[in-house]
Design an enzyme around this catalytic site. Structure first.
Site, PDB file in Angstrom:
ATOM      1  N   CYS A 169       0.794  -1.223   0.000  1.00 40.44           N
ATOM      2  CA  CYS A 169       0.000   0.000   0.000  1.00 40.44           C
ATOM      3  C   CYS A 169       0.826   1.273   0.000  1.00 40.44           C
ATOM      4  CB  CYS A 169      -0.984  -0.031   1.158  1.00 40.44           C
ATOM      5  SG  CYS A 169      -2.111  -1.420   0.970  1.00 40.44           S
ATOM      6  N   HIS A 309      -2.122   8.672   5.909  1.00 35.25           N
ATOM      7  CA  HIS A 309      -2.531   7.370   5.373  1.00 35.25           C
ATOM      8  C   HIS A 309      -3.957   7.089   5.859  1.00 35.25           C
ATOM      9  CE1 HIS A 309      -2.111   3.379   3.752  1.00 35.25           C
ATOM     10  NE2 HIS A 309      -2.367   2.834   4.912  1.00 35.25           N
ATOM     11  N   GLU A 320       0.064   5.912  13.157  1.00 36.39           N
ATOM     12  CA  GLU A 320       0.387   7.070  12.361  1.00 36.39           C
ATOM     13  C   GLU A 320       0.419   8.343  13.205  1.00 36.39           C
ATOM     14  OE1 GLU A 320      -2.378   7.327   9.221  1.00 36.39           O
ATOM     15  OE2 GLU A 320      -1.115   8.687   8.086  1.00 36.39           O
ATOM     16  N   LYS A 341      -9.146   8.922   2.594  1.00 35.75           N
ATOM     17  CA  LYS A 341      -9.728   7.571   2.528  1.00 35.75           C
ATOM     18  C   LYS A 341     -11.129   7.555   3.143  1.00 35.75           C
ATOM     19  CE  LYS A 341      -5.373   4.993   2.429  1.00 35.75           C
ATOM     20  NZ  LYS A 341      -4.396   6.038   2.791  1.00 35.75           N
ATOM     21  N   HIS A 346      -9.781   2.972   0.307  1.00 36.88           N
ATOM     22  CA  HIS A 346      -8.367   2.618   0.272  1.00 36.88           C
ATOM     23  C   HIS A 346      -8.103   1.748  -0.949  1.00 36.88           C
ATOM     24  CE1 HIS A 346      -4.406   1.501   1.138  1.00 36.88           C
ATOM     25  NE2 HIS A 346      -4.536   0.883   2.293  1.00 36.88           N
ATOM     26  N   PHE A 405       1.258  -3.310   4.039  1.00 34.17           N
ATOM     27  CA  PHE A 405       1.621  -4.693   4.334  1.00 34.17           C
ATOM     28  C   PHE A 405       3.017  -4.949   3.772  1.00 34.17           C
ATOM     29  CE2 PHE A 405      -2.825  -6.830   4.704  1.00 34.17           C
ATOM     30  CZ  PHE A 405      -3.106  -6.003   5.763  1.00 34.17           C
TER      31      PHE A 405
END
Lengths: 422, 405, 82
Positions: A169, A309, A320, A341, A346, A405
């Site tokens: 991502c 993010h 974050e 998002k 996402h 990931f």
């Protein structure tokens, strides 16, 4: 060489409307594009919500053979590329194909096409020994996603270095970071760079269900993506593509190109901790932010907006928040931070580039997009997340980050092109 | 200019040898690892040969708890990385975690893992899909797993450019080192030898329909009819020369001296393919002339049109019969993103040992005018070698490695 | 809740299939109160375990139970409706 890299063209295909204008309108109005999944029947799934694009390649000028051989993700990338090229004013004869390269970020490549074709050759999973007689000729393009870079390059006539950059991502940030390096080192003068992903398919939904990463808030799809909110329960899967024309500042100025923003700094780090888990302290993301700021010659206090993010999973938003405090210090509490998002979902490897687009548009318009659906902040997420409503403010430098990931943590700093003297 | 970037360690999992020593001795002896596919029953398919890594028992090398969450090719990659790190004498715990990165190439991710989960999805239902599917098949998996296993937290990523990827990853590793990182674990280990991967590879139209292991993959031969696919590849430890010296590693394999990458124009455009430009860029980057290149490790597509393009580039730049050319991948098959990484290892070992490994089963067609090293290895004082790699979709990459000063 | 009680041996098998066994770890009645983390199982492994238990035994664990049960005894108790 010490070249400065700027964005001179942009094409965005995001949920809620195709094209950069529609994208920016959605963001600044704080509307959400999340809904019950329509691309397949989601009833057996834990999470039945997604942010989909109403997309038909043919309506965007793709020929029948193109829509046949290209996976949806490839189609999105090619259409976004065309918008970016038109937007940049870079006419065919004006650039040297040999000095023009392509990087496309993607986390999961042609995953939709692969699943569709698998169902055919396996007759819905009947046999491990799948039947080659039913394989379509372009199946190889789905197998190896570098076909996306090829299609993008061939659609504009680029013959310089080309690759797909895949780091889960953070792919959308890393692809653009990679492209900047090629321009700075002098390998290319122009890069068609960005990212795409079209992962809304049963196999993707099933694996995110299995790790409970996506939200089960199925009764309220429009408000299902809730970054930083105390009631958040996972991310909402999305799809999209954003492609840019990147050039070195001098040649962009020479041809009188419109400059959206400069990519002032970029860095990526890896947490080497867990394929899906995050350490609570946000150390590696903070390090990426620190290096990106350093590369751009900026102090934390120079940052006017942080494009987070903000996936809306329990662990991400805390991770974050910790990373921002660690890297920006006291400024983390003063600078507006938001997650788009909440509105466009996402889109895995694509979202980094979609968020670069949002960051550049924030600079271009002096407007910070909001975090939708943020009503009751998680007490552990205690920054200014710009709830619900966009904010007009002078925006000269933006930090955008990604986390993925594999442990990837990336950060990029964009500035108004006039931010630094040459 | 920054200090040279060098290769200080290599780890190999190849169809003709597990481990660098086995691979290299098999390669010099001309022993091939190509045989009938054993990972599934290939009887029903037109192409039935592959290069499979022999004797690999993952639990001999890896913790048992890694097995359920990894594809076969990731296990190979983790072991190759372990070996490369050990070969370089690097102890990750002793170095700064942010100064070590991982950049690998991938082509199709953990495809067999994905195949199994697709079958679970379609035959049994979505709740039967493994939690590990969320990462075990994706392209970034090897980089992620290698970074976790070795505590490397520096800049990391994955490059996908089909069979050119092995070189593109090492070039990206060099870029990261030039930006200040001390070392990057790079290269590529790949493999999608499962029925689903097989059928997808066949769709690419380049698999040889010949099922005689000695006649199936014949690059630069008048009987060239496509390639045999394989699995495995190599991981390389790429390092800043000064950083290597600081930790006491004076002995290095080779310098990564030059690199160039291009994309072919679309088919039917009438424009020249991009391979020549990639070679020229690599030569310029290394500041060497064609006369200084002592051996070329060819891409060796074994598709007549592609062989012709490659032979023309070599003869036009180096002269007819002007440089020894070899394709040790005739003993392994084409390993996708692992192919060029393995060729890079062959090139640095060739420099070390002063010997060009052979191309097997091939009698070079005279019209190509190549000095193909066939049959047996050729002793030669190698200072500089070039590796060529091409990927389907028009990717061309060239890399030059040379003996360290 | 189905009638079948899941034992530590069943759990051992599911754990092994789902996430392997760390070298030197032996799961049995002695490890009922050893934390999963110590046994080498992280939250992801436990999600995989939860998925398998659901498929094989028809016991659906809610979102938090799967990862918040810190020991085999606590997980078995949740699965067996304790």
């Amino acid at each position: 060489m010490n070249r400065r890299v700027v964005i001179t063209g942009m094409g965005v295909l995001a949920p809620g409307g195709t094209g950069t204008k529609a994208f920016w309108k959605l963001l600044t109005e704080g509307r959400t594009a999340t809904r019950r999944i329509s691309l397949f029947d989601p009833s057996p799934f834990r999470s039945q919500v997604a942010a989909e694009i109403d997309f038909d390649g043919a309506e965007h000028g793709l020929k029948p053979q193109e829509t046949r051989r290209m996976d949806r993700a490839t189609q999105l990338a090619v259409v976004a590329t065309r918008e970016a090229m038109t937007d940049s004013g870079l006419e065919d004869r004006e650039f040297d194909p040999h000095r023009t390269g392509v990087t496309v970020g993607s986390a999961v490549g042609a995953t939709m096409g692969l699943e569709q074709e698998y169902r055919v050759v396996s007759n819905d999973g009947d046999s491990w020994l799948v039947d080659h007689e039913y394989a379509v000729p372009h199946l190889y393009n789905h197998l190896v996603p570098s076909s996306i870079a090829t299609e993008v390059a061939w659609s504009v006539g680029a013959e310089g270095a080309a690759a797909v950059v895949s780091a889960g991502c953070t792919s959308g940030l890393d692809s653009v970071g990679y492209a900047c390096d090629l321009i700075r080192e002098g390998t290319t003068d122009v890069m068609i760079a960005g990212a795409t992903d079209a992962p809304i398919s049963p196999i993707t939904s099933a694996c995110f269900d299995a790790i409970k990463a996506t939200t089960p808030r199925n009764d309220d799809p429009e408000h299902a993506s809730r970054p930083f909110d105390g009631t958040r329960s996972g991310f909402v899967l999305g799809e999209g593509a954003a492609m840019f024309v990147l050039e070195d500042l001098e040649s962009a100025r020479r041809r009188g190109a419109t400059v959206y923003a400069e990519i002032a700094g970029y860095a990526s780090r890896c947490n080497a901790f867990h394929m899906t888990g995050l350490r609570a302290d946000g150390r590696e993301m903070a390090e990426a932010v620190r290096i990106a700021l350093n590369e751009g010659g900026l102090d934390p206090t120079d940052i006017d907006y942080v494009n987070a993010h903000g996936s809306g999973t329990k662990q991400n938003d805390r991770h974050e928040t910790a990373a921002f405090k660690r890297s920006l210090g006291e400024h983390a509490y003063r600078v507006p931070v938001s997650s788009i998002k909440s509105m466009v979902g996402h889109s895995l490897g694509a979202i980094g580039s979609v968020e670069i687009a949002a960051s550049a548009l924030a600079i271009d318009n002096d407007v910070v997009p909001p975090t939708a659906n943020l009503h009751e902040p998680d007490p552990e997420c205690d920054l200014d997340y710009v709830p619900l409503t966009a904010r007009e403010q002078r925006t000269r430098a933006v930090l955008t980050v990604g986390s993925g990931f594999g442990g990837f943590q990336s950060a990029m700093v964009l500035t108004g092109a006039d931010r630094r003297s040459s | 200019m920054s200090a040279p970037v060098v290769i200080t360690g290599v780890g190999v999992t190849a169809p003709n040898g597990l481990g660098t020593r086995d691979y290299w001795s098999a390669t010099l002896e001309g022993r091939s690892g190509i045989d009938v596919v054993s990972r599934f029953d290939p009887e029903q398919y037109p192409s039935r040969l592959a290069g499979e890594v022999p004797g690999f028992e993952p639990t001999e090398h890896l913790p048992r708890k890694l097995i359920p969450q990894t594809d076969h090719m990731t296990r190979l990659a983790l072991v190759a990385a372990d070996w490369a790190i050990a070969d370089a004498g690097v102890v990750p715990e002793e170095l700064s975690e942010f100064d070590m990165g991982v950049v690998t190439a991938s082509s199709s991710g953990g495809f067999e893992f994905g195949h199994r989960e697709l079958q679970n999805l379609c035959a049994k239902g979505n709740e039967y899909v493994s939690a590990y599917q969320s990462f075990a098949w994706f392209y970034a998996v090897n980089t992620g797993q290698i970074s976790i296993r070795n505590g490397m937290r520096g800049p990391s990523g994955v490059v996908v450019s089909d069979q050119a990827g092995g070189l593109d990853a090492v070039a990206q590793a060099r870029r990261q080192i030039r930006k200040g990182v001390e070392l990057v674990v790079s290269g590529g280990v790949d493999g999608s030898i499962c029925p689903w991967g097989w059928v997808a590879q066949m769709a690419g139209g380049r698999l040889s329909p010949v099922n005689d292991a000695e006649r199936a993959y014949l690059p630069f031969d008048s009987e060239a009819a496509g390639h045999v696919p394989g699995e495995g590849g190599a991981i390389l430890l790429v390092e800043d020369r000064e950083a290597a010296r600081r930790r006491g590693a004076d002995d290095v394999y080779a310098e990564v001296a030059g690199y160039g990458a291009t994309l072919d124009p679309p088919p039917g455009s009438g424009r020249e393919p991009g391979l020549r430009r990639a070679v020229e860029l690599a030569l310029r980057d290394a500041s060497v002339g064609p006369d200084e290149v002592d051996a070329v490790f060819a891409d060796a597509a074994a598709v007549p049109e592609l062989d012709r393009v490659e032979a023309e580039v070599i003869t036009e730049l180096f002269g007819e019969y002007g440089v020894p050319v070899t394709a040790p991948k005739t003993m392994t098959g084409r390993l996708y993103s692992g192919a060029a990484a393995l060729d890079l290892v062959a090139a640095v070992l060739a420099i070390r040992d002063g010997v060009v490994p052979p191309t097997v089963n091939v009698s070079g067609a005279p019209e190509y005018a190549l000095d193909l090293v066939v049959g047996s290895p050729r002793a030669a004082d190698l200072g500089t070698a070039m590796v060529l790699a091409r990927g389907q979709g028009g990717f061309n990459s060239a890399m030059i490695v040379r003996r360290p000063d | 809740m189905s009638g079948q009680e899941i034992t530590i041996d069943d759990l051992k098998r599911v754990l092994t299939e789902a996430a392997g066994v760390e070298d030197g770890v032996e799961i049995g009645s002695d490890s009922l109160d050893t934390e999963f983390e110590e046994l080498g199982y992280d939250s992801l492994a436990l999600l995989e375990v939860a998925g398998r238990i659901q498929r094989e035994y028809g016991v659906e664990l809610d979102d938090d139970t799967a990862t918040s049960a810190r020991t085999p005894r606590l997980l078995l108790s949740a699965v067996n409706g304790g």
